[in-house]
Structures are given as structure tokens and as C-alpha cells.
Design a protein around this motif. Structure first.
Motif, PDB file in Angstrom:
ATOM      1  N   GLY A 125      38.836 -94.060  38.970  1.00  0.00           N
ATOM      2  CA  GLY A 125      38.291 -93.803  37.638  1.00  0.00           C
ATOM      3  C   GLY A 125      38.276 -95.009  36.726  1.00  0.00           C
ATOM      4  O   GLY A 125      38.007 -94.879  35.522  1.00  0.00           O
ATOM      5  N   GLU A 126      38.561 -96.190  37.273  1.00  0.00           N
ATOM      6  CA  GLU A 126      38.516 -97.393  36.455  1.00  0.00           C
ATOM      7  C   GLU A 126      37.071 -97.703  36.063  1.00  0.00           C
ATOM      8  O   GLU A 126      36.124 -97.263  36.713  1.00  0.00           O
ATOM      9  CB  GLU A 126      39.135 -98.576  37.205  1.00  0.00           C
ATOM     10  CG  GLU A 126      40.617 -98.393  37.517  1.00  0.00           C
ATOM     11  CD  GLU A 126      41.216 -99.592  38.214  1.00  0.00           C
ATOM     12  OE1 GLU A 126      40.738-100.711  37.952  1.00  0.00           O
ATOM     13  OE2 GLU A 126      42.149 -99.424  39.000  1.00  0.00           O
ATOM     14  N   THR A 127      36.910 -98.468  35.006  1.00  0.00           N
ATOM     15  CA  THR A 127      35.576 -98.712  34.472  1.00  0.00           C
ATOM     16  C   THR A 127      35.433-100.128  33.939  1.00  0.00           C
ATOM     17  O   THR A 127      36.430-100.773  33.597  1.00  0.00           O
ATOM     18  CB  THR A 127      35.257 -97.712  33.346  1.00  0.00           C
ATOM     19  OG1 THR A 127      33.999 -98.039  32.760  1.00  0.00           O
ATOM     20  CG2 THR A 127      36.326 -97.739  32.270  1.00  0.00           C
ATOM     21  N   TYR A 128      34.187-100.592  33.863  1.00  0.00           N
ATOM     22  CA  TYR A 128      33.878-101.889  33.271  1.00  0.00           C
ATOM     23  C   TYR A 128      33.483-101.755  31.803  1.00  0.00           C
ATOM     24  O   TYR A 128      32.950-102.694  31.213  1.00  0.00           O
ATOM     25  CB  TYR A 128      32.722-102.555  34.033  1.00  0.00           C
ATOM     26  CG  TYR A 128      33.089-103.039  35.413  1.00  0.00           C
ATOM     27  CD1 TYR A 128      33.920-104.144  35.592  1.00  0.00           C
ATOM     28  CD2 TYR A 128      32.567-102.411  36.543  1.00  0.00           C
ATOM     29  CE1 TYR A 128      34.251-104.596  36.862  1.00  0.00           C
ATOM     30  CE2 TYR A 128      32.891-102.852  37.814  1.00  0.00           C
ATOM     31  CZ  TYR A 128      33.728-103.950  37.968  1.00  0.00           C
ATOM     32  OH  TYR A 128      34.050-104.389  39.222  1.00  0.00           O
ATOM     33  N   ALA A 129      33.711-100.590  31.203  1.00  0.00           N
ATOM     34  CA  ALA A 129      33.249-100.324  29.843  1.00  0.00           C
ATOM     35  C   ALA A 129      33.782-101.339  28.831  1.00  0.00           C
ATOM     36  O   ALA A 129      33.091-101.696  27.877  1.00  0.00           O
ATOM     37  CB  ALA A 129      33.643 -98.912  29.423  1.00  0.00           C
ATOM     38  N   ASP A 130      35.013-101.813  29.028  1.00  0.00           N
ATOM     39  CA  ASP A 130      35.589-102.776  28.093  1.00  0.00           C
ATOM     40  C   ASP A 130      34.943-104.154  28.206  1.00  0.00           C
ATOM     41  O   ASP A 130      34.919-104.915  27.238  1.00  0.00           O
ATOM     42  CB  ASP A 130      37.099-102.912  28.317  1.00  0.00           C
ATOM     43  CG  ASP A 130      37.852-101.648  27.943  1.00  0.00           C
ATOM     44  OD1 ASP A 130      37.302-100.851  27.158  1.00  0.00           O
ATOM     45  OD2 ASP A 130      38.971-101.453  28.452  1.00  0.00           O
ATOM     46  N   GLU A 131      34.434-104.474  29.399  1.00  0.00           N
ATOM     47  CA  GLU A 131      33.834-105.788  29.608  1.00  0.00           C
ATOM     48  C   GLU A 131      32.317-105.792  29.403  1.00  0.00           C
ATOM     49  O   GLU A 131      31.737-106.833  29.102  1.00  0.00           O
ATOM     50  CB  GLU A 131      34.117-106.300  31.034  1.00  0.00           C
ATOM     51  CG  GLU A 131      35.567-106.620  31.297  1.00  0.00           C
ATOM     52  CD  GLU A 131      36.311-105.435  31.885  1.00  0.00           C
ATOM     53  OE1 GLU A 131      35.674-104.390  32.090  1.00  0.00           O
ATOM     54  OE2 GLU A 131      37.528-105.551  32.116  1.00  0.00           O
ATOM     55  N   GLY A 134      27.649-100.459  27.544  1.00  0.00           N
ATOM     56  CA  GLY A 134      26.717 -99.550  28.204  1.00  0.00           C
ATOM     57  C   GLY A 134      26.947 -99.414  29.691  1.00  0.00           C
ATOM     58  O   GLY A 134      26.087 -98.904  30.410  1.00  0.00           O
ATOM     59  N   ALA A 135      28.121 -99.845  30.176  1.00  0.00           N
ATOM     60  CA  ALA A 135      28.395 -99.809  31.620  1.00  0.00           C
ATOM     61  C   ALA A 135      28.352 -98.397  32.178  1.00  0.00           C
ATOM     62  O   ALA A 135      27.982 -98.187  33.331  1.00  0.00           O
ATOM     63  CB  ALA A 135      29.751-100.448  31.912  1.00  0.00           C
ATOM     64  N   GLU A 136      28.743 -97.420  31.368  1.00  0.00           N
ATOM     65  CA  GLU A 136      28.802 -96.045  31.845  1.00  0.00           C
ATOM     66  C   GLU A 136      27.544 -95.251  31.518  1.00  0.00           C
ATOM     67  O   GLU A 136      27.459 -94.051  31.782  1.00  0.00           O
ATOM     68  CB  GLU A 136      30.005 -95.335  31.229  1.00  0.00           C
ATOM     69  CG  GLU A 136      31.344 -95.960  31.605  1.00  0.00           C
ATOM     70  CD  GLU A 136      31.579 -95.958  33.100  1.00  0.00           C
ATOM     71  OE1 GLU A 136      31.620 -94.878  33.691  1.00  0.00           O
ATOM     72  OE2 GLU A 136      31.693 -97.052  33.684  1.00  0.00           O
ATOM     73  N   ALA A 137      26.543 -95.920  30.933  1.00  0.00           N
ATOM     74  CA  ALA A 137      25.342 -95.202  30.489  1.00  0.00           C
ATOM     75  C   ALA A 137      24.269 -95.137  31.567  1.00  0.00           C
ATOM     76  O   ALA A 137      23.246 -94.490  31.380  1.00  0.00           O
ATOM     77  CB  ALA A 137      24.768 -95.876  29.238  1.00  0.00           C
ATOM     78  N   ILE A 138      24.485 -95.806  32.686  1.00  0.00           N
ATOM     79  CA  ILE A 138      23.465 -95.872  33.729  1.00  0.00           C
ATOM     80  C   ILE A 138      23.790 -94.887  34.847  1.00  0.00           C
ATOM     81  O   ILE A 138      24.888 -94.897  35.397  1.00  0.00           O
ATOM     82  CB  ILE A 138      23.366 -97.303  34.305  1.00  0.00           C
ATOM     83  CG1 ILE A 138      23.034 -98.293  33.195  1.00  0.00           C
ATOM     84  CG2 ILE A 138      22.335 -97.373  35.411  1.00  0.00           C
ATOM     85  CD1 ILE A 138      23.069 -99.728  33.624  1.00  0.00           C
TER      86      ILE A 138
END
Length: 225
Positions: A125-131, A134-138
Motif C-alpha cells: 500500500g505504499e505510494t509515490y503521492a508525497d513525491e 497526482g500519483a494516485e489519480a491515474i
């Protein structure tokens, strides 16, 4: 412009291609473009890589050289990962690609342990949202489904993920992203069941070998020495 893509011509009606890949180790320059292209295409999160390039030293000092070994999922014909899955979430499709049903997978990770190639990853469940804004918008088209959200325990979070030879691309007549971007033209993809296809001929070449053949997994990824 590449000329070795066997899927540019559609297979005859009623014929199910048996997808396979051949990687020429003499052409691989270790640029990792396949890793980057795969990550961009499949929008994999931190810690999840479908394609990696392993490095190995060959020879005896001072005659030592580095060998780059790209490692996607081997799409084995006798996949150990399938037999250990307690809920039948992993299965082999008609086209030879090993698939994970994300909605069925319970995240036990037995398949990760069983895979002798280290080709499976768990999605924590890790994400690149902090870097990346819009990383999670695709939305990511995998296995014919749209995984629009990666929140909580919604799949693919909490399940196992792996290379599928970019099935969403091959379904529309394109080659996997790793093959398309290989700057050394080291990767060949096509129908192993077609004796006239380039990938089938290369797989039968005297230079061809498969990783850990002694385990009887019968990988569909071949390498050229």
C-alpha cells in the motif's frame, strides 16, 4: 525502428498465441530502461517491480566481465506458484501467461516463497503521492480491470503482483512495454506456438537457455548466451 515484433500481424482466427520472450544477453547493456518502462506502464508502487536487471560477474580475474540478466516473470509452464495458492488466485491463462486474480488473492504470500525467480512482489500500500503530484489519480489497466484506487485493503493493496507480459497491451496487438523501450533491441516477444515466428526460432537456437531449468518449471522466457 524494431523489426522483430511478432505480434504486429494478427494470429489466424481461432488460434490462441502462446506468448514467450527471448532476451539476448549480448545485447543487454544494463540501462534499466525496461525496469523504468514497466514501472511507468503499470504504475507500480514503491517496492513493486515487475522487471529488474540482475548483474553477475563472469570469468576469472583479471579477465572478468559483467553480465546483465533482465528478469521478468518467467510465465512457467509448470509454475510452482500455482500449486501453492490455497484459494486458486493464481492460474495459467490459455495464452500461457500466469495470472493473479486480485479479487481472490488473500495475500498469504505462499506464491512469493514458491517462486524460484523472485518475480513476485507484495503490495503493502505504499505510494509515490508525497513525491509526485497526482500519483494516485491515474487508473491502471491490468488484467482487463481498472484499479482506480489504492486505499485500505482494496486490491491490489494487500495482494501479490507480478509481470503479465503487459496483457492489456498484447490484447490490442502491441508488445510489452519493456520490449518496446529496450534501447539495445535485446528483447524479442511473440508466439512460441508459431514455428515461423522469430521468437520461436530464437528459442530453438543453440545459444538459448532458460534459468534454473533443472527445477522443471519450464519457463517461457529464454536467454541467448
Amino acid at each position: 525502428m524494431k523489426t522483430h515484433v511478432s505480434i504486429e500481424s494478427r494470429p489466424p482466427e481461432g488460434h490462441t498465441p502462446q506468448w514467450g520472450m527471448v532476451i539476448d544477453l549480448q545485447k543487454c547493456v544494463g540501462c534499466d530502461s525496461c525496469t523504468v518502462a514497466c514501472k511507468a506502464e503499470n504504475r507500480t508502487p514503491p517496492g513493486v517491480n515487475y522487471n529488474v536487471v540482475l548483474e553477475e560477474e563472469a570469468g576469472t580475474y583479471p579477465n572478468v566481465r559483467r553480465v546483465n540478466i533482465p528478469r521478468p516473470c518467467m510465465q512457467c509452464d509448470q509454475p510452482p506458484c500455482v500449486g501453492v495458492c490455497p484459494v486458486n488466485a493464481t492460474y495459467k491463462a490459455d495464452n500461457g501467461v500466469v495470472i493473479i486474480d486480485q479479487d481472490r488473492c488473500i495475500g498469504c504470500r505462499y506464491c512469493i516463497t514458491a517462486c524460484p525467480y523472485g518475480a513476485r512482489s507484495f503490495d503493502f500500500g505504499e505510494t509515490y503521492a508525497d513525491e509526485m503530484q497526482g500519483a494516485e489519480a491515474i487508473t491502471v489497466p491490468e488484467w482487463g480491470a481498472e484499479h482506480a484506487e489504492r486505499a485500505g485493503n482494496k486490491p491490489p493493496v494487500g495482494t501479490v503482483r507480478k509481470c503479465t507480459f503487459c496483457m492489456h497491451r498484447t490484447a490490442r496487438g502491441e508488445e510489452p512495454a519493456c520490449c518496446e523501450t529496450c534501447i539495445g533491441d535485446a528483447r524479442y516477444f511473440g508466439d512460441l506456438a508459431d514455428p515461423e515466428s522469430l521468437v520461436s526460432k530464437l528459442a530453438a537456437d543453440p545459444r538459448a537457455f532458460r534459468l534454473r531449468e533443472e527445477m522443471g518449471t519450464q519457463p517461457r522466457v529464454y536467454y541467448l548466451k
